[in-house]
Design a protein around this motif. Structure first.
Motif, PDB file in Angstrom:
ATOM      1  N   GLN A 119       0.672  -1.118  -0.087  1.00 48.04           N
ATOM      2  CA  GLN A 119       0.102   0.043   0.069  1.00 48.04           C
ATOM      3  C   GLN A 119       0.970   1.297  -0.087  1.00 48.04           C
ATOM      4  OE1 GLN A 119      -0.544  -2.693   1.845  1.00 48.04           O
ATOM      5  NE2 GLN A 119      -2.494  -2.734   2.722  1.00 48.04           N
ATOM      6  N   VAL A 120       1.896   1.441   0.793  1.00 49.58           N
ATOM      7  CA  VAL A 120       2.740   2.432   0.783  1.00 49.58           C
ATOM      8  C   VAL A 120       3.332   2.810  -0.761  1.00 49.58           C
ATOM      9  CG1 VAL A 120       5.071   3.327   1.718  1.00 49.58           C
ATOM     10  CG2 VAL A 120       3.124   2.317   3.245  1.00 49.58           C
ATOM     11  N   ASN A 121       3.986   1.707  -1.274  1.00 48.66           N
ATOM     12  CA  ASN A 121       4.305   1.747  -2.572  1.00 48.66           C
ATOM     13  C   ASN A 121       3.640   2.253  -3.615  1.00 48.66           C
ATOM     14  OD1 ASN A 121       7.120   1.045  -1.618  1.00 48.66           O
ATOM     15  ND2 ASN A 121       7.027  -1.011  -2.333  1.00 48.66           N
ATOM     16  N   HIS A 122       2.345   1.825  -3.513  1.00 51.59           N
ATOM     17  CA  HIS A 122       1.295   2.035  -4.316  1.00 51.59           C
ATOM     18  C   HIS A 122       0.832   3.733  -4.209  1.00 51.59           C
ATOM     19  CE1 HIS A 122      -2.134   2.091  -7.183  1.00 51.59           C
ATOM     20  NE2 HIS A 122      -2.903   2.288  -6.199  1.00 51.59           N
ATOM     21  N   SER A 123       0.818   4.012  -2.895  1.00 52.96           N
ATOM     22  CA  SER A 123       0.386   5.322  -2.569  1.00 52.96           C
ATOM     23  C   SER A 123       1.503   6.312  -3.082  1.00 52.96           C
ATOM     24  CB  SER A 123       0.258   5.668  -1.083  1.00 52.96           C
ATOM     25  OG  SER A 123      -0.940   5.017  -0.672  1.00 52.96           O
ATOM     26  N   GLY A 124       2.710   6.047  -3.041  1.00 48.20           N
ATOM     27  CA  GLY A 124       3.874   6.701  -3.471  1.00 48.20           C
ATOM     28  C   GLY A 124       3.785   7.043  -4.993  1.00 48.20           C
ATOM     29  N   ARG A 125       3.479   5.795  -5.625  1.00 44.42           N
ATOM     30  CA  ARG A 125       3.367   6.180  -7.015  1.00 44.42           C
ATOM     31  C   ARG A 125       2.015   6.942  -7.367  1.00 44.42           C
ATOM     32  NH1 ARG A 125       4.608   1.055  -7.893  1.00 44.42           N
ATOM     33  NH2 ARG A 125       2.486   0.354  -7.590  1.00 44.42           N
TER      34      ARG A 125
END
Length: 619
Positions: A241-247
């Protein structure tokens, strides 16, 4: 020929049904059944070419099977390229949607030369599927009904200042500013379509072949994946979720300047049928420190530097002579964001008015002084020495915070009623001076430290005296008030008091018990704010609660609050601003950058707290 309102009625379309496409300059929103109902080119804040999101008559581009289908969708791994799969009784159709990145763009170059090109590729993977395509462009938020002309390889639509080229190997029928087409694909067959906007005084955008569309989609996938590979250092909980939110945050960043829009849309309501409908396609100074914390976790120094550089340049002004530091800017650094209404649009679920521009730019919000100085404090080690103009600006900001902290304002929540003495605004003036004192050596402001320290301590004492309410058992929304406000959760986050201070723990508990709904989502406040209607719980505030609970050593409660907010993401991981208190639907402008920022910061805080607790137990 299907009419403009063909398909599911707009009034029944949930906000959470949309997925976002981005080329790091602009955005499109696509429904689960293949309709592009929102598209602004060439910038996030440009007039919409499709705006069915806000009115059935305001334009869309739908691609869907001609018979009922089971639908699933996802983003292609590590990208913002959308893959929608339709399974019908006769076969399977896969639709790929993307806003094209510039050819060959990789890593930090994403968005440098995006052409403003919407790509759509249909492929039959098994059996046979009959497909319907309906194209109804409506430039300038639906005001223009363009004239359409078939050309070799597609259609040209002209109206107003826009020229739209729809590339298609399929022949369309046209009439009444609507075009439609039908085709049947068999296993192994595919078709590529594209839409590009130009201006009437420039050459018409060219038509593109299906092969060229497929190639640009592959290149866009490679571009997003290259960025994702370079921004995957986070190793804490909820990594996906963190990586996707960064994207998502990268997708909401306007590449030419580094500015980040608060959301991709305007006028999606905070209360259905109410007047809380604002244009969020701008950058708020208020969001600066939250954003930089998130970028530090989920992206890298280059995004942090670009964002702070944009803010410092946009804010550049003689603070001591101007009445207020402006709270928000256009994504190009524009200051005049004057608000106007679009009366020809009904609004999502009849939630009028629809607004373009945002008059909050005229408001006084004293917290912005602290936000900007905190942002500078977070980035100065990464960006190197501040240039003379930035040093002058930051010194002026600190001086203004010291001079004006006792004045009333509208607060970070942009209350449209009378000015008041908001505790959070005073808190952020304290933050500004605290960070300025630390920055004094690099600002060349050592001579100001004694005065800044004296005023910082005065603010601290005033908040403890007038912001704390013994009867409420909490720091309150305003000095001398009794109402609880989720913004007070920022106190432990910015270091105003230690997390184990009994007043901090009591305030966190007061928010958790008095501002939450039955599911555990957190309202900003429950006091009157000068506007009609009731808003829903804010996802950002729920992530703030999770963050504060982690800091105060309440790990299980922090994880529970985090999971409650994170579970509000839709099937492709996008978060709205709020949740409707009655239906549980996503409401407010969308997707909301601050919600994704809150997710990232809370996840990191919970991970850090777990590591601290683990070390303490081992010790």
């Amino acid at each position: 020929m299907p009419g403009r309102g063909a398909g599911r009625p707009l009034s029944a379309r949930p906000i959470g049904d949309y997925a976002m496409l981005s080329d790091c300059r602009s955005a499109a929103l696509v429904t689960s059944d293949g309709s592009v109902d929102w598209l602004c080119l060439p910038r996030f804040d440009s007039p919409a070419l499709f705006a069915r999101l806000l009115d059935e008559e305001a334009g869309f581009w739908a691609i869907r099977p001609a018979c009922p289908a089971e639908v699933t969708r996802r983003y292609v791994e590590d990208t913002l390229v959308l893959e929608t799969t339709f399974r019908t009784r006769d076969g399977t159709l896969v639709l790929l949607d993307a806003l094209a990145l510039g050819r060959g763009e990789r890593g930090h170059a994403l968005g440098t030369s995006s052409p403003g090109l919407l790509l759509r590729r249909l492929a039959c993977t098994e059996g046979r599927v009959s497909v319907e395509i309906v194209y109804a462009p409506r430039p300038e938020f639906g005001l223009v009904r363009p004239l359409m002309q078939p050309v070799r390889g597609g259609l040209i639509a002209r109206g107003g200042a826009d020229v739209l080229t729809l590339s298609s190997p399929v022949e369309f029928r046209t009439g009444g500013s609507v075009a439609d087409a039908a085709l049947t694909l068999r296993a192994g067959q595919n078709v590529g379509l594209a839409l590009q906007a130009g201006r009437v005084w420039a050459p018409d955008p060219p038509c593109r072949t299906s092969w060229a569309v497929a190639r640009r989609i592959r290149d866009t996938v490679a571009g997003w994946r290259s960025w994702s590979r370079g921004h995957a250092d986070y190793e804490g909980p909820w990594r996906r979720q963190v990586n996707h939110s960064g994207r998502v945050l990268r997708a909401m960043t306007y590449a030419p300047t580094g500015a980040m829009v608060a959301a991709a849309t305007t006028s999606l309501p905070e209360s259905i049928g109410g007047e809380r409908n604002w244009d969020y396609r701008y950058t708020w100074v208020r969001d600066a420190s939250f954003t930089l914390h998130a970028l530090n976790t989920a992206t890298c120094e280059e995004e942090e530097t670009a964002y702070f550089t944009f803010l410092s340049r946009a804010c550049a002004t003689q603070v001591d002579t101007d009445p207020d530091l402006q709270i928000m800017y256009g994504i190009g650094g524009e200051r005049d964001l004057s608000e106007r209404r679009l009366p020809h649009l009904r609004g999502w679920r009849d939630s009028a008015p629809v607004r373009v521009g945002n008059d909050a730019w005229r408001q006084r919000q004293l917290d912005v002084y602290g936000e900007l100085l905190d942002a500078a404090h977070q980035t100065y080690r990464d960006i190197g020495p501040f240039d003379p103009l930035t040093r002058s600006l930051l010194i002026g900001v600190a001086e203004t915070a010291a001079r004006r902290w006792q004045e009333p304002d509208q607060s970070l929540w942009e209350v449209r009623g009378p000015s008041r003495h908001f505790t959070h605004s005073k808190l952020m003036c304290w933050v500004g001076l605290d960070r300025a004192i630390t920055l004094a050596p690099v600002l060349g402001a050592a001579s100001r430290v004694a005065d800044w320290t004296r005023v910082r301590d005065e603010i601290h004492a005033a908040i403890l005296t007038h912001g704390w309410n013994e009867q409420a058992g909490a720091f309150t929304q305003t000095f001398g008030g009794t109402q609880v406000d989720a913004a007070t959760l920022m106190m432990p986050l910015v270091g105003f008091l230690p997390p184990d201070d009994p007043r901090i723990r009591s305030t966190v508990q007061a928010v958790a018990t008095r501002l939450t709904d039955a599911s555990g989502l957190v309202y900003r406040y429950r006091s009157a704010d000068g506007l009609a209607g009731q808003e829903g719980p804010f996802l950002l505030c729920t992530f703030w609660l999770a963050h504060a609970l982690a800091l105060t050593g309440q790990d299980a409660e922090a994880r529970r609050a985090f999971e409650t907010a994170a579970s509000c993401a839709n099937d492709v991981g996008l978060l709205s601003e709020e949740v409707d208190p009655t239906t549980g639907e996503a409401i407010g402008n969308y997707p909301q950058a601050l919600s994704h920022i809150g997710l990232i910061n809370a996840a990191r805080a919970i991970g850090d707290a777990r590591r601290r607790n683990g070390h303490a137990q081992r010790a």
